[in-house]
Design a protein around this motif. Structure first.
Motif, PDB file in Angstrom:
ATOM      1  N   ARG A 184       0.810  -1.217   0.000  1.00 33.10           N
ATOM      2  CA  ARG A 184       0.000   0.000   0.000  1.00 33.10           C
ATOM      3  C   ARG A 184       0.844   1.269   0.000  1.00 33.10           C
TER       4      ARG A 184
ATOM      5  N   PRO B 275       2.526   4.413  -1.170  1.00 37.00           N
ATOM      6  CA  PRO B 275       2.284   5.235  -2.365  1.00 37.00           C
ATOM      7  C   PRO B 275       3.517   5.435  -3.242  1.00 37.00           C
TER       8      PRO B 275
ATOM      9  N   GLU C 180       3.653   3.049  -6.418  1.00 42.95           N
ATOM     10  CA  GLU C 180       2.639   3.149  -7.461  1.00 42.95           C
ATOM     11  C   GLU C 180       3.281   3.380  -8.822  1.00 42.95           C
TER      12      GLU C 180
ATOM     13  N   ARG D 152       2.109   4.151 -12.917  1.00 47.74           N
ATOM     14  CA  ARG D 152       1.006   4.537 -13.788  1.00 47.74           C
ATOM     15  C   ARG D 152       0.777   3.464 -14.849  1.00 47.74           C
TER      16      ARG D 152
END
Length: 106
Positions: free
Chosen positions: A6, A8, A11, A13
């Protein structure tokens, strides 16, 4: 770096591959919906717009947009199939009139 999914910072795209083609032409789908409505409702008048829309979609398709195949001739075959199956009972079924029938002798 953390192992938490989790987080960030992990992440990425989402991007589509360049070989994917966006098919935004819904004319073939609309023709197949009309042909299906023809067969479900038994309204033979819906078969003619289905054929017209299928032929218009086939004439107006752009080969550069459909590199991976596209709709092809499927909607045309489906539209002509709906046209044939809606008019086929008129050609196959014979109407009997009372003048041709002979009464049974008692």
């Amino acid at each position: 770096m953390s192992d938490d999914p989790r987080d960030p910072t992990l992440e990425v795209r989402i991007s589509k591959p360049k070989t994917w083609v966006e098919d935004s032409d819904a004319v073939g789908s609309f023709s197949m919906i009309l042909a299906g409505a023809t067969m479900v409702t038994r309204n033979r008048q819906l078969a003619w717009p289905s054929v017209a829309v299928a032929l218009a979609g086939w004439v107006n398709q752009h080969p550069l947009r459909t590199k991976e195949g596209g709709s092809g001739i499927g909607p045309i075959l489906f539209a002509f199939g709906a046209l044939a199956t809606s008019y086929l009972p008129m050609m196959v079924l014979q109407t009997t009139s009372s003048a041709k029938q002979t009464p049974l002798s008692v």
